[in-house]
Design a protein around this motif. Structure first.
Motif, mmCIF file in Angstrom:
data_model
loop_
_atom_site.group_PDB
_atom_site.id
_atom_site.type_symbol
_atom_site.label_atom_id
_atom_site.label_comp_id
_atom_site.label_asym_id
_atom_site.label_seq_id
_atom_site.Cartn_x
_atom_site.Cartn_y
_atom_site.Cartn_z
ATOM 1 N N THR A 110 -13.599 3.323 1.156
ATOM 2 C CA THR A 110 -13.659 2.547 -0.088
ATOM 3 C C THR A 110 -14.015 1.090 0.159
ATOM 4 N N ARG A 111 -13.386 0.496 1.169
ATOM 5 C CA ARG A 111 -13.635 -0.917 1.465
ATOM 6 C C ARG A 111 -15.116 -1.161 1.747
ATOM 7 N N TRP A 112 -15.745 -0.265 2.487
ATOM 8 C CA TRP A 112 -17.154 -0.452 2.833
ATOM 9 C C TRP A 112 -18.051 -0.277 1.615
ATOM 10 N N ILE A 113 -17.706 0.670 0.760
ATOM 11 C CA ILE A 113 -18.466 0.859 -0.478
ATOM 12 C C ILE A 113 -18.373 -0.391 -1.338
ATOM 13 N N ASP A 114 -17.154 -0.937 -1.470
ATOM 14 C CA ASP A 114 -16.962 -2.137 -2.294
ATOM 15 C C ASP A 114 -17.786 -3.313 -1.790
ATOM 16 N N GLN A 115 -18.041 -3.367 -0.491
ATOM 17 C CA GLN A 115 -18.833 -4.449 0.087
ATOM 18 C C GLN A 115 -20.336 -4.189 0.029
ATOM 19 N N VAL A 166 -11.536 -0.701 16.221
ATOM 20 C CA VAL A 166 -10.184 -0.373 16.679
ATOM 21 C C VAL A 166 -9.349 0.068 15.479
ATOM 22 N N GLU A 167 -8.355 0.908 15.759
ATOM 23 C CA GLU A 167 -7.322 1.246 14.782
ATOM 24 C C GLU A 167 -5.995 0.815 15.384
ATOM 25 N N VAL A 168 -5.288 -0.086 14.681
ATOM 26 C CA VAL A 168 -4.060 -0.677 15.203
ATOM 27 C C VAL A 168 -2.905 -0.424 14.230
ATOM 28 N N PRO A 169 -1.644 -0.567 14.697
ATOM 29 C CA PRO A 169 -0.504 -0.210 13.846
ATOM 30 C C PRO A 169 -0.081 -1.253 12.826
ATOM 31 N N ASN A 170 -0.661 -2.444 12.864
ATOM 32 C CA ASN A 170 -0.272 -3.448 11.868
ATOM 33 C C ASN A 170 -1.416 -4.416 11.585
ATOM 34 N N ARG A 171 -1.243 -5.193 10.535
ATOM 35 C CA ARG A 171 -2.309 -6.087 10.076
ATOM 36 C C ARG A 171 -2.524 -7.272 11.027
ATOM 37 N N TYR A 172 -1.458 -7.732 11.660
ATOM 38 C CA TYR A 172 -1.584 -8.863 12.581
ATOM 39 C C TYR A 172 -2.544 -8.558 13.723
ATOM 40 N N LEU A 173 -2.387 -7.402 14.373
ATOM 41 C CA LEU A 173 -3.269 -7.058 15.493
ATOM 42 C C LEU A 173 -4.724 -6.940 15.030
ATOM 43 N N ALA A 174 -4.914 -6.407 13.831
ATOM 44 C CA ALA A 174 -6.276 -6.345 13.293
ATOM 45 C C ALA A 174 -6.815 -7.747 13.066
ATOM 46 N N GLY A 175 -5.955 -8.634 12.590
ATOM 47 C CA GLY A 175 -6.389 -9.996 12.294
ATOM 48 C C GLY A 175 -6.826 -10.763 13.522
ATOM 49 N N GLN A 187 1.582 -4.632 5.395
ATOM 50 C CA GLN A 187 1.157 -5.068 6.724
ATOM 51 C C GLN A 187 1.507 -4.074 7.834
ATOM 52 N N LEU A 188 2.631 -3.384 7.704
ATOM 53 C CA LEU A 188 3.092 -2.504 8.785
ATOM 54 C C LEU A 188 2.621 -1.073 8.558
ATOM 55 N N GLN A 189 1.323 -0.908 8.513
ATOM 56 C CA GLN A 189 0.692 0.399 8.402
ATOM 57 C C GLN A 189 -0.618 0.330 9.172
ATOM 58 N N PRO A 190 -1.220 1.469 9.513
ATOM 59 C CA PRO A 190 -2.453 1.436 10.305
ATOM 60 C C PRO A 190 -3.564 0.633 9.628
ATOM 61 N N HIS A 191 -4.157 -0.252 10.391
ATOM 62 C CA HIS A 191 -5.308 -1.043 9.957
ATOM 63 C C HIS A 191 -6.462 -0.797 10.923
ATOM 64 N N VAL A 243 -18.127 -8.246 10.617
ATOM 65 C CA VAL A 243 -16.866 -7.729 11.102
ATOM 66 C C VAL A 243 -15.826 -7.900 10.007
ATOM 67 N N GLY A 244 -14.910 -6.948 9.903
ATOM 68 C CA GLY A 244 -13.897 -7.044 8.867
ATOM 69 C C GLY A 244 -12.663 -6.234 9.205
ATOM 70 N N VAL A 245 -11.648 -6.377 8.331
ATOM 71 C CA VAL A 245 -10.358 -5.697 8.484
ATOM 72 C C VAL A 245 -10.022 -4.981 7.183
ATOM 73 N N THR A 246 -9.457 -3.786 7.290
ATOM 74 C CA THR A 246 -8.948 -3.100 6.109
ATOM 75 C C THR A 246 -7.855 -2.121 6.529
ATOM 76 N N ARG A 247 -7.027 -1.720 5.572
ATOM 77 C CA ARG A 247 -6.061 -0.665 5.832
ATOM 78 C C ARG A 247 -6.810 0.652 6.050
ATOM 79 N N LYS A 248 -6.281 1.499 6.892
ATOM 80 C CA LYS A 248 -6.941 2.777 7.192
ATOM 81 C C LYS A 248 -7.124 3.610 5.925
ATOM 82 N N THR A 249 -6.177 3.504 4.993
ATOM 83 C CA THR A 249 -6.264 4.278 3.752
ATOM 84 C C THR A 249 -7.427 3.841 2.867
#
Length: 264
Positions: A127-132, A141-150, A101-105, A117-123
């Motif tokens: 890949t996330r878009w291909i999988d979908q 937006v790019e935020v520092p944790n999963r909560y802010l993305a959520g 959770q505490l990494q760029p999302h 609209v969706g959320v994924t880790r920056k890493t």
């Protein structure tokens, strides 16, 4: 040739077209090379991706016990706004949850049928878009944790879908939308505490090209529980789906933890 092992989601390489790989314990298969060929898929058994036991899969590749105990499938996975690691509060395992959770999302817009609209880790970009099975996608937006993305995703769910219409995605029924122009409308829709992270002018539009010879006009889903043996000609790969000439589609990710034998 014969390949046997536990299914996990196909590994991908971004390219034109995208390259897909089925990876097993002792070998791997470049699925693109099977296009326009007949293949057999045979169900052999189950193996939980978490405990490794030969137990029936319940959800997401996990057996029943692991699904309700592993930190890797907590509620915050599907609902990022429930993330609490930034507060030092554990759901199931704080060490694991802090790591994830505490990494760029990022929060993103993707076009796989209509705008999503969706959320994924920056890493996990792209890949996330291909999988979908998204044809196009970009970051909001790019935020520092999963909560802010959520909480950003929650705010935008009132304006966009948050799930992919997989049938339209696989039949290639895609709306004509300018995602870059769409992003310009969003600044006042996202939470105040996230607006400083807004991607206004960044040129980061991804466009995906999938290895598909022919899109089906109608689709019917293959379930290994109901059809333990299937044979057909592969005509495409999109998202995490194999597309066959007769309109059958097989969701590889949806069958994680199933042991299969593939003949090509």
């Amino acid at each position: 040739m014969q390949y046997e092992g536990v299914l996990t989601k196909m590994e991908t390489e971004y390219g034109k077209p995208i390259q897909y790989y089925l990876v097993f314990e002792n070998n791997f298969l470049n699925v693109n090379q099977l296009l326009d060929k007949n293949i057999e898929i045979n169900f052999v058994g189950f193996q939980c991706l978490n405990c490794g036991k030969k137990k029936k899969i319940f959800r997401q590749g996990f057996c029943y016990d692991c699904f309700y105990s592993s930190a890797a499938v907590g509620d915050w996975i599907m609902k990022p706004e429930l993330s609490t690691a930034h507060l030092g509060i554990a759901d199931r395992d704080l060490v694991y949850e802090e790591k994830v959770q505490l990494q760029p999302h990022i929060v993103y817009l993707a076009l796989s049928s209509e705008i999503k609209v969706g959320v994924t880790r920056k890493t996990q970009v792209p890949t996330r878009w291909i999988d979908q099975g998204a044809n196009e996608a970009l970051t909001i937006v790019e935020v520092p944790n999963r909560y802010l993305a959520g909480i950003t995703e929650v705010a935008l769910k009132n304006h966009y879908a948050d799930k992919t219409n997989w049938r339209k995605m696989l039949t290639n029924e895609i709306e004509a939308v300018d995602l870059v122009a769409e992003r310009l409308k969003l600044e006042n829709l996202i939470p105040t505490e996230v607006q400083e992270y807004f991607y206004l002018d960044k040129n980061d539009l991804y466009q995906m090209e999938y290895p598909v010879l022919q899109f089906p006009s109608k689709v019917k889903s293959l379930s290994l529980d109901k059809t333990p043996h299937f044979q057909g000609k592969l005509t495409g790969i999109k998202g995490q789906y194999l597309l066959f000439e007769d309109g059958t589609v097989f969701n590889v990710r949806g069958s994680e933890g199933y042991i299969v034998r593939i003949l090509v």
